[in-house]
Motif scaffolding. Structure first.
Motif, PDB file in Angstrom:
ATOM      1  N   UNK A  23       0.816  -1.219   0.000  1.00 42.19           N
ATOM      2  CA  UNK A  23       0.000   0.000   0.000  1.00 42.19           C
ATOM      3  C   UNK A  23       0.848   1.266   0.000  1.00 42.19           C
ATOM      4  N   UNK A  71      -5.171   7.886   0.577  1.00 37.56           N
ATOM      5  CA  UNK A  71      -5.219   7.485   1.994  1.00 37.56           C
ATOM      6  C   UNK A  71      -6.635   7.041   2.360  1.00 37.56           C
ATOM      7  N   UNK A  75      -4.271   3.533   1.078  1.00 36.35           N
ATOM      8  CA  UNK A  75      -2.862   3.587   0.697  1.00 36.35           C
ATOM      9  C   UNK A  75      -2.064   4.371   1.742  1.00 36.35           C
ATOM     10  N   UNK A 110      -7.877   7.411   8.439  1.00 40.40           N
ATOM     11  CA  UNK A 110      -6.478   7.659   8.777  1.00 40.40           C
ATOM     12  C   UNK A 110      -5.788   8.379   7.617  1.00 40.40           C
ATOM     13  N   UNK A 143      -0.476  17.318  12.572  1.00 42.73           N
ATOM     14  CA  UNK A 143       0.706  16.894  11.816  1.00 42.73           C
ATOM     15  C   UNK A 143       1.814  16.493  12.778  1.00 42.73           C
ATOM     16  N   UNK A 144       2.656  15.584  12.330  1.00 41.53           N
ATOM     17  CA  UNK A 144       3.927  15.367  13.006  1.00 41.53           C
ATOM     18  C   UNK A 144       5.010  15.934  12.098  1.00 41.53           C
ATOM     19  N   UNK A 163       5.446   4.251   8.327  1.00 43.46           N
ATOM     20  CA  UNK A 163       4.657   3.298   9.124  1.00 43.46           C
ATOM     21  C   UNK A 163       3.694   3.998  10.078  1.00 43.46           C
ATOM     22  N   UNK A 164       3.904   5.284  10.323  1.00 41.74           N
ATOM     23  CA  UNK A 164       3.044   6.005  11.268  1.00 41.74           C
ATOM     24  C   UNK A 164       1.648   6.201  10.688  1.00 41.74           C
ATOM     25  N   UNK A 165       0.640   6.055  11.535  1.00 43.06           N
ATOM     26  CA  UNK A 165      -0.733   6.301  11.094  1.00 43.06           C
ATOM     27  C   UNK A 165      -1.075   7.791  11.081  1.00 43.06           C
ATOM     28  N   UNK A 166      -0.150   8.621  11.551  1.00 46.16           N
ATOM     29  CA  UNK A 166      -0.351  10.070  11.484  1.00 46.16           C
ATOM     30  C   UNK A 166       0.419  10.642  10.288  1.00 46.16           C
TER      31      UNK A 166
ATOM     32  N   UNK B 346      -4.745  13.057  16.738  1.00 42.44           N
ATOM     33  CA  UNK B 346      -3.733  12.145  16.202  1.00 42.44           C
ATOM     34  C   UNK B 346      -4.235  10.712  16.322  1.00 42.44           C
ATOM     35  N   UNK B 347      -3.720   9.859  15.442  1.00 46.64           N
ATOM     36  CA  UNK B 347      -4.063   8.441  15.508  1.00 46.64           C
ATOM     37  C   UNK B 347      -3.209   7.735  16.554  1.00 46.64           C
ATOM     38  N   UNK B 348      -2.035   8.300  16.825  1.00 49.44           N
ATOM     39  CA  UNK B 348      -1.093   7.686  17.754  1.00 49.44           C
ATOM     40  C   UNK B 348      -0.893   8.616  18.957  1.00 49.44           C
TER      41      UNK B 348
END
Lengths: 336, 382
Positions: A23, A71, A75, A110, A143-144, A163-166, B346-348
């Motif tokens: 994905x 997303x 994906x 997500x 956001x990160x 790999x992060x879901x954010x 956030x998801x995490x």
């Protein structure tokens, strides 16, 4: 262990992510056949195909907006913004859509989108090719924001970001793309420190020096130079700018009592302001002096022949160290 | 002459024809190209489309009333656009994915979104009312045109996965000036994305007439992007159904995107906060009321021998029931818990927000303590 440039380390990390999860799709301008203007995606289209490594039309809003749709479909898009200064046409899709959709959908949708941004100056580039827009994104809830500084981190952090879901804004120090370092290509993500964790690079007792991205090496060089002068500097590579891992910074400042923050971006409303305020709130009674910021000026990025007067370098960082220590410095005798 | 030929600004250069299968007075127009696409729509099915339109118009009226009574903060009425929305949404398959703006209440109705879920956003109790994956319909989009790109990306993904699922993007005439819509048209064409761009040209973007967005009929723009453009009478539910089916069929066969301009009219204000008397005239409104999407279907059914009075009565009864249920559900909708303001950013786990959440919880807890100390009994103020 393998010696790899930062660009090659990112390439290896992206290859890993593409192989691990079908994905994952890479999208960007010139990233396929050409392999990206910095060759970070070199060879990946040939290896994974045109539907996994996608040359897109020239539209940053288009790239980010279609990534949102992908997303929604499940994906994990990895979007390359060709240069820092080109991200603004995609700004609305990032702050109004990518950042908010998990919240707006009450956690049902997500947005595991990684937006790679080569950032910073020092390569003698043309206008709009040397910017440091990270604070805009650190200011945006949802956001990160991370910045890698060396090949080993780059290899692991890009995989962690994907790999992060954010959604993650992933800043790459473009003037260090071709600097080599040791990379463990078999490193497992499970054993790696999370990308949100800051890294203390040198132990020191007199001054805590916090930075990220390309200036991390400059800060280390400054620490080496200061040591010859009898000043012991603790250098911390933040790695994550949103959220910031304050624990090691707090612990360090409680020992040193003195904080210097360095970044290429301008001072006003920048990361340095946030860090200085937060550390002052958390460690006020331990501070021996006001935190010092060593930053780019609050100007549009200047022409290449002037950029050395804009970017913090080793000497300007040491001048900031002198200031926080109350030693003679460029502002001695000037009222604050 | 067709309705859209007449234009408040006079900027449109010349009229273009549009697809129309039922005239405003209820006559069936024979059309060799489009009739085959609606052969299965017999009188019973058409009667169901009629009931759909009556119900959503009633829902819309109820929502406006709820706003006037202070139960909703704002409401963007769909009145006048029932055929465009019902006709297109009824052409979709369940696995197709809808990306809408904020006025597609009838599309949400077709996708089985509960009316109370739909209105919760406008009451201010939720950022969105439903789980998109339960209805294959994204959360509504307020940023004009942004969803066109989302639909395109979704469709690209569906195609890469080898499915024949399609996406549809709903937007208005105003959105066609936005970069996002134009960029979506470029991406969709370049990647043969199975997406339908469904533009409801309701003639007005708040106070700005369509002539300010485009010097030529919007459907003509499709050609420049390399896709077919269909101009359809958006107040003709049968014609809209046919046009959308054609576009979806193209998408499923891997032939890429289609742009549909559904020519319609926003009978009400932009939202309940708008005053359309400041920018448009009563004669214009009256002219469009004569092209009502619901009345023409009833007229056609009646001319075809259907018991129109009975149909009308039943549809109205159903609509009133739905409206009453909606009112009961929305007026009893509980306000969300204060601390839920931090949920799902956030998801995490996020150290920064976790700390902020903790601090606010401590702040709120002070009021609990204060009320306990003050009264020691029920009714403590918070």
């Amino acid at each position: 262990m393998t010696q790899l440039t930062l660009a090659k380390a990112l390439n290896a990390g992206l290859r890993h992510a593409l192989a691990d999860d079908e994905k994952v799709v890479l999208m960007g301008e010139d990233i396929g056949t050409l392999g990206g203007v910095f060759r970070v995606t070199d060879g990946l289209k040939a290896e994974f195909g045109a539907h996994r490594v996608v040359d897109s039309p020239l539209s940053e809003a288009g790239l980010i907006g279609t990534a949102v749709g992908l997303a929604y479909r499940g994906f994990r898009p990895v979007v390359e913004i060709q240069f820092d200064g080109f991200i603004y046409p995609g700004f609305d899709q990032i702050v109004a859509q990518v950042a908010k959709l998990h919240y707006r959908s009450r956690g049902t949708v997500k947005m595991p989108i990684t937006i790679r941004v080569p950032f910073g100056g020092g390569i003698g580039a043309a206008e709009h090719h040397s910017e440091s827009p990270e604070a805009y994104f650190a200011h945006t809830a949802g956001l990160r924001v991370v910045a890698c500084s060396n090949p080993a981190d780059a290899h692991l952090m890009i995989r962690q970001a994907i790999a992060s879901d954010d959604p993650v804004l992933f800043f790459e120090p473009k003037r260090r793309y071709h600097v080599k370092g040791e990379v463990d290509l078999d490193a497992s993500l499970a054993d790696a420190p999370p990308m949100g964790v800051a890294s203390t690079l040198t132990r020191g007792d007199d001054v805590t020096l916090v930075t990220y991205g390309a200036l991390v090496q400059t800060a280390r060089d400054a620490a080496t130079a200061a040591a010859e002068d009898g000043v012991s500097i603790e250098v911390i590579d933040l790695r994550s700018l949103a959220p910031i891992d304050y624990a090691p910074v707090e612990a360090s400042v409680r020992r040193t009592g003195r904080l210097v923050i360095a970044h290429e971006a301008g001072q006003q409303g920048g990361m340095g302001a946030e860090i200085a305020a937060s550390i002052t709130e958390r460690c006020f009674e331990f501070l021996e002096a006001a935190p010092v910021r060593v930053t780019g000026h609050d100007i549009p990025y200047p022409p290449a022949k002037l950029e050395r007067h804009h970017l913090p370098d080793l000497d300007r960082i040491l001048d900031g160290v002198d200031r926080v220590l109350g030693r003679p410095n460029s502002l001695s005798g000037v009222e604050a | 002459m067709t309705p859209s030929d007449r234009d408040a600004t006079g900027l449109l250069t010349r009229p273009d024809p549009f697809v129309q299968l039922i005239t405003p007075t209820g006559e069936r127009v024979r059309d060799d190209v489009h009739d085959p696409w609606v052969r299965d729509i017999d009188l019973d099915v058409l009667a169901r489309l009629y009931r759909d339109m009556v119900v959503v118009r009633r829902l819309d009226t109820e929502a406006t009333a709820l706003q006037r009574q202070g139960e909703l903060g704002l409401w963007p009425p769909l009145a006048g656009q029932e055929a465009a929305q019902i006709g297109s949404a009824r052409a979709l398959r369940g696995d197709d994915f809808v990306f809408s703006s904020y006025r597609e209440h009838a599309v949400a109705w077709v996708r089985d979104v509960q009316p109370a879920e739909l209105l919760s956003v406008w009451r201010g109790t939720a950022a969105s009312g439903w789980n998109p994956y339960e209805h294959n319909m994204a959360v509504p989009q307020i940023i004009i045109g942004a969803q066109a790109l989302h639909a395109t990306g979704y469709a690209m993904g569906a195609r890469w996965e080898g499915t024949d699922t399609a996406a549809i993007a709903y937007f208005g005439d105003g959105a066609t000036s936005e970069g996002d819509v134009n960029e979506a048209l470029v991406f969709a064409a370049s990647f043969d994305a199975p997406v339908v761009f469904f533009c409801q040209n309701n003639q007005w973007a708040i106070s700005e007439p369509v002539g300010l967005q485009s010097k030529q009929p919007l459907a003509r723009r499709a050609d420049g992007f390399g896709m077919p453009g269909i101009r359809v009478d958006g107040n003709d539910v049968l014609a809209v159904l046919a046009a959308t089916r054609i576009a979806l069929d193209r998408a499923r066969r891997g032939e890429g995107p289609t742009f549909i301009e559904a020519v319609t009219y926003r009978i009400g204000p932009h939202t309940t906060a708008d005053d359309p008397t400041r920018y448009r005239t009563e004669p214009e409104l009256a002219e469009w009321r004569e092209r009502d999407p619901i009345a023409r279907v009833l007229a056609f059914l009646e001319a075809s021998g259907v018991d129109a009075e009975g149909l009308q009565r039943d549809a109205q009864a159903e609509a009133d029931r739905v409206a009453a249920d909606l009112r009961a559900a929305i007026t009893t909708l509980a306000d969300p818990e204060p601390m839920s303001v931090f949920d799902h950013v956030y998801a995490e786990p996020n150290s920064h927000l976790d700390r902020q959440r903790d601090h606010y919880a401590r702040y709120l807890a002070m009021f609990d303590d204060a009320s306990h100390e003050a009264s020691g009994s029920e009714g403590g103020a918070r």
